[in-house]
Each structure stands twice: as structure tokens, then as C-alpha cells.
Design an enzyme around this catalytic site. Structure first.
Site, mmCIF file in Angstrom:
data_model
loop_
_atom_site.group_PDB
_atom_site.id
_atom_site.type_symbol
_atom_site.label_atom_id
_atom_site.label_comp_id
_atom_site.label_asym_id
_atom_site.label_seq_id
_atom_site.Cartn_x
_atom_site.Cartn_y
_atom_site.Cartn_z
ATOM 1 N N SER A 55 0.902 -1.241 -0.058
ATOM 2 C CA SER A 55 -0.054 0.159 -0.172
ATOM 3 C C SER A 55 0.841 1.342 -0.073
ATOM 4 O O SER A 55 0.571 2.345 -0.229
ATOM 5 C CB SER A 55 -0.858 -0.250 1.096
ATOM 6 O OG SER A 55 -1.831 -0.759 1.345
ATOM 7 N N GLY A 236 -4.565 -1.863 -0.681
ATOM 8 C CA GLY A 236 -3.620 -1.741 -1.758
ATOM 9 C C GLY A 236 -3.489 -0.020 -1.865
ATOM 10 O O GLY A 236 -4.021 0.558 -1.291
ATOM 11 N N GLY A 238 -2.756 3.633 -3.987
ATOM 12 C CA GLY A 238 -3.463 4.236 -5.325
ATOM 13 C C GLY A 238 -4.867 4.969 -4.914
ATOM 14 O O GLY A 238 -5.319 4.743 -3.821
ATOM 15 N N CYS A 264 -9.032 -1.850 4.134
ATOM 16 C CA CYS A 264 -8.551 -0.992 3.595
ATOM 17 C C CYS A 264 -8.649 -0.535 2.030
ATOM 18 O O CYS A 264 -10.000 0.175 1.849
ATOM 19 C CB CYS A 264 -6.913 -0.970 3.583
ATOM 20 S SG CYS A 264 -5.727 0.390 3.391
ATOM 21 N N PHE A 265 -8.055 -0.765 1.135
ATOM 22 C CA PHE A 265 -8.613 -0.608 -0.304
ATOM 23 C C PHE A 265 -9.775 -1.282 -0.464
ATOM 24 O O PHE A 265 -10.851 -0.807 -1.210
ATOM 25 C CB PHE A 265 -7.640 -0.910 -1.227
ATOM 26 C CG PHE A 265 -7.520 -0.171 -2.805
ATOM 27 C CD1 PHE A 265 -7.111 1.186 -2.735
ATOM 28 C CD2 PHE A 265 -7.937 -1.000 -3.690
ATOM 29 C CE1 PHE A 265 -7.156 1.735 -4.157
ATOM 30 C CE2 PHE A 265 -8.035 -0.410 -4.925
ATOM 31 C CZ PHE A 265 -7.611 0.879 -5.340
ATOM 32 N N GLN A 268 -12.871 0.836 0.582
ATOM 33 C CA GLN A 268 -13.093 1.910 -0.326
ATOM 34 C C GLN A 268 -13.866 1.141 -1.515
ATOM 35 O O GLN A 268 -14.686 1.928 -2.025
ATOM 36 C CB GLN A 268 -11.831 2.566 -0.709
ATOM 37 C CG GLN A 268 -11.429 3.268 0.168
ATOM 38 C CD GLN A 268 -9.653 3.243 0.262
ATOM 39 O OE1 GLN A 268 -9.273 3.271 -1.024
ATOM 40 N NE2 GLN A 268 -8.947 3.882 1.177
ATOM 41 N N GLY A 308 -4.574 6.977 2.324
ATOM 42 C CA GLY A 308 -4.639 8.288 2.158
ATOM 43 C C GLY A 308 -6.082 8.797 1.460
ATOM 44 O O GLY A 308 -6.286 9.956 1.268
ATOM 45 N N PHE A 309 -7.021 7.826 1.562
ATOM 46 C CA PHE A 309 -8.257 8.147 0.697
ATOM 47 C C PHE A 309 -9.276 7.550 1.759
ATOM 48 O O PHE A 309 -8.938 6.630 2.517
ATOM 49 C CB PHE A 309 -8.454 7.373 -0.673
ATOM 50 C CG PHE A 309 -7.266 7.890 -1.587
ATOM 51 C CD1 PHE A 309 -8.187 9.011 -2.326
ATOM 52 C CD2 PHE A 309 -6.360 7.610 -1.744
ATOM 53 C CE1 PHE A 309 -7.171 9.570 -3.379
ATOM 54 C CE2 PHE A 309 -5.341 8.249 -2.583
ATOM 55 C CZ PHE A 309 -5.824 9.150 -3.617
ATOM 56 N N HIS A 354 -6.359 -2.159 9.375
ATOM 57 C CA HIS A 354 -5.708 -3.321 9.069
ATOM 58 C C HIS A 354 -5.530 -4.380 10.379
ATOM 59 O O HIS A 354 -4.776 -4.483 11.134
ATOM 60 C CB HIS A 354 -3.871 -3.063 8.915
ATOM 61 C CG HIS A 354 -3.878 -2.742 7.398
ATOM 62 N ND1 HIS A 354 -3.362 -3.398 6.438
ATOM 63 C CD2 HIS A 354 -3.897 -1.268 7.043
ATOM 64 C CE1 HIS A 354 -3.336 -2.525 5.402
ATOM 65 N NE2 HIS A 354 -3.610 -1.076 5.570
ATOM 66 N N GLU A 356 -4.853 -7.314 10.531
ATOM 67 C CA GLU A 356 -3.732 -8.458 10.483
ATOM 68 C C GLU A 356 -2.656 -8.291 11.496
ATOM 69 O O GLU A 356 -2.068 -9.281 11.982
ATOM 70 C CB GLU A 356 -3.349 -8.828 9.213
ATOM 71 C CG GLU A 356 -2.301 -7.792 8.683
ATOM 72 C CD GLU A 356 -2.786 -6.423 8.325
ATOM 73 O OE1 GLU A 356 -1.966 -5.570 8.500
ATOM 74 O OE2 GLU A 356 -3.966 -6.458 8.001
#
Length: 380
Positions: A55, A236, A238, A264-265, A268, A308-309, A354, A356
Site C-alpha cells: 500500500s 492496496g 492508489g 483498506c482499499f 473503499q 490516504g483516501f 489493518h 492482521e
């Protein structure tokens, strides 16, 4: 990125931010130049897991802890096949690692993997700068890569922004692989690799789950070919606004009402599949000490973050979506950012952080058990 590795501990180095702020120090790791988004991580420990977290691709990570490298580098704690950060910024690197598992120093590993870093700068001032002005494009230049300040600033400003960046395919596996269940196999999970950390399938395997890790570009047919009891979408890098493929895949999974878990990603992606928007945070959440409240229980957890998103979903009401009712299940107590979503009419949920715990606290490990409970309920 172009680098060399000569004289890594002695060469002068500069960190250049896109707004013209410059910090001068010494090279740490490889000597040369590198570019990325400058972000800060507040973890006191766990730098090896941070550096190998996919990430962090295309980001220059600033460690807020003043001394880094005390425990060296071992062969057990990598979260992926390589270091993914574009650059590393530390204040006071440890001169000699001291840990019984250490095989080499952090500096040696940065050199071996050609990661350009800088040390000897005021990381506290840098962190305050990024916190006030937001994460921004940056470059690290050392040795012969150092040039006139105006030229270096211009080169940084010519780099692409993180907003609008599609990076998940760059870090994902190209071939499917299987992480076998530990002990008796109870379930099969198809995990979509958008930048997955190694500990995540391991946590599922500890609960009797055989995990099939699929590429980010996997089709619906490829996912269901493994006959999954549940589907997982990983973390992930981006901008999630670019992830139309994963959103379409998750939509297909939701249509089949297969138990679903995302982190996380993946959180989103679930947000987008439910019709919510996403947006870029000013400086994001990164570290292993972020307070989050599970609104379903009222419990407050200390959690590990790297994002960051965030998802733009209402905190004060249940939302109607094409897959039934949805609500925000977790919220960050620092700034009210959405940290989790769940559907109320079918088995699907996600969190922004996260669970984990690599590296990080274990407060959120129960989320893997919650995923197991969804699959048990579906099977029953």
C-alpha cells in the site's frame, strides 16, 4: 527512479517538497534520486512491515519515531516480496542493530533493494509541515543527483499526483496461489490481491480457511471457480476512484450474496459498489496507534492504518443501497473518518484499517472471526 549505491552512509542528501521546502541531511540506503508522495507514519515499531507493505507504493515514508533501525532486518517479517516505498526518511538511524533475529542492518537492506533514503533531518518539523499543508509530492536526491534547488523543485513538481493514480495492478500477484488452512480445513476463501499483506491470508489460515489469492484482474468466473465460501478484497495503493475493475467484481459478488470482507482499499471498493463516493484525505492515517470505535459494540480499538483516501458515507443514518441497507460500522475518533461499512440485509462488511496486526496491535483480530461467522451463517 535512478539510483546507485556508492557511499550510502556519507553522501550529502536533500529532501525536496513540491511547495519548495527543502531539508538537508545525509544519504541513508541507496544513493541517487527518487520521487513519490511524502507521507508520515506514526508507528514506534514495525518499520520492516511498513516498508514491505504494498500500500506504500509510490510514497516516500517519513518515520516520526526519532530512531529507526534498532532491530535490523530479518527474514521473517516481510509482508510481501520486496520493499515498496519509493523512499525512506529517518532522523537518527541506529548505528548497530541489536536483535536476535536480525540478519543485516536496515541500511544494508535499503542498499540491497536500491531504495533511496535520507537521514539526519528534523523529521518532527517535516511531519508538522505535512500535517499543516497535507501530503505532497517530494523527491530525495543524494550524491551526484543533487543539483540547483530550483531545478530539483521543478523536477518534483513535474511528477504525477497520487490523486488519480491507478497502482493496484502494479503490486498485485500475477498468478493465483494458495495459502493452506492450518489444521482442519473449514472454509475456502477467494482473496482478491490489490496489494495484499502476507499476514492477512495467514490470519485466515489460522482459522481453518484455505485462501486462494487471485490477481487484481481476476474475473467473476475465476473467483467462483475455486468454489469460495467467502470473498475477500485486500488493501492496496492508489486512488480507489480508478478501480473500476475491482468495483465491478465486488458488485458481482454482492449480487450473489456471497459472504464478503474487505480491508483498506477493499473498504473503499465496497463503498463505491454501494454507491458512495471516495475522497483524498489531507494527510491520511498511517501508523499503529489510531483509535477507532466499533459502533456495533461501542468498543474502542487501537488499530493499524495506512490509507490516504476514505469513503464518503453518512455517519448519522442508515443508507439505502441497491444491495439493501448499509451503515457506517466503525469511525476514527481523531477526525470522524469512516473506518468501516456493513450491509444489514446480506453478509458483507469492511474496515478501513489493518486487523492482521503486522505490525500493530491485535485489538481488531476479531474481525476475522466475524468473517468466519458470516460464512458459518451462510452455510447453515
Amino acid at each position: 527512479m535512478t539510483t546507485s549505491t556508492r557511499g550510502a552512509t556519507k553522501a550529502p542528501a536533500v529532501l525536496v517538497l513540491e511547495d519548495g521546502r527543502i531539508f538537508r541531511g545525509r544519504a541513508y540506503g541507496a544513493v541517487g534520486e527518487t520521487f513519490g508522495e511524502a507521507v508520515f507514519s506514526t508507528g514506534m515499531t514495525g518499520y520492516q512491515e511498513t516498508l514491505t507493505d504494498p500500500s506504500y507504493a509510490h510514497q516516500i515514508v517519513v518515520a516520526t519515531a526519532p530512531q529507526i533501525g534498532n532491530t535490523g532486518w530479518n527474514d521473517e517479517d516481510d509482508e510481501s516480496r520486496r520493499i515498496w516505498v519509493s523512499g525512506y526518511v529517518v532522523r537518527d538511524p541506529a548505528r548497530v542493530p541489536s536483535n536476535w533475529r536480525a540478519k543485516r542492518s536496515l541500511d544494508d537492506e535499503l542498499v540491497a533493494q536500491d531504495v533511496v533514503g535520507i537521514c539526519g533531518i528534523d523529521t518532527r518539523a517535516l511531519t508538522r509541515h505535512l500535517r499543516e499543508r497535507g501530503s505532497m509530492r517530494a523527491g530525495i536526491f543524494s550524491g551526484e543527483a543533487i543539483a540547483a534547488e530550483a531545478e530539483l523543485v521543478a523536477r518534483v513538481q513535474a511528477q504525477p499526483h497520487m490523486k488519480g493514480a491507478s497502482l493496484y495492478e502494479e503490486v498485485a500477484t500475477e498468478e493465483t496461489y494458495v495459502v493452506p488452512a492450518v489444521g482442519e480445513k473449514k472454509f475456502t476463501v477467494a482473496a482478491i490481491d490489490l496489494g495484499i499483506k502476507g499476514m492477512t491470508p495467514h490470519r485466515m489460515a489460522q482459522r481453518g480457511i484455505e485462501v486462494h489469492v487471485l490477481p487484481a484482474t481476476a474475473s467473476v468466473d475465476e473467483v467462483y471457480a475455486v468454489e469460495p465460501d467467502g470473498v475477500f478484497f485486500s488493501n492496496g495503493p492508489g486512488d480507489p476512484a480508478t478501480a473500476d475493475g475491482p468495483v465491478a467484481l465486488m458488485t458481482a459478488v454482492l449480487e450473489r450474496k456471497t459472504p464478503l470482507f474487505g480491508i483498506c482499499f477493499g473498504n473503499q471498493i465496497l463503498g463505491r459498489a454501494l454507491g458512495f463516493g471516495t475522497y483524498k484525505l489531507k494527510y491520511g492515517h498511517r501508523g499503529i496507534n489510531q483509535p477507532v470505535q466499533d459502533r456495533t459494540t461501542g468498543k474502542v480499538e487501537v488499530t493499524a492504518h495506512n490509507h490516504g483516501f476514505a469513503v464518503d458515507a453518512p455517519l448519522d443514518k442508515v443508507s439505502d443501497t441497491k444491495f439493501g441497507r448499509a451503515e457506517v460500522s466503525h469511525v476514527c475518533l481523531n477526525d470522524d473518518v469512516v473506518e468501516g461499512l456493513q450491509l444489514l440485509d446480506q453478509p458483507a462488511f469492511s474496515v478501513q484499517y489493518h486487523p492482521e496486526a503486522a505490525a500493530g496491535p491485535h485489538d481488531a483480530a476479531y474481525l476475522f472471526d466475524r468473517f468466519v461467522s458470516l460464512m458459518e451463517g451462510q452455510r447453515a
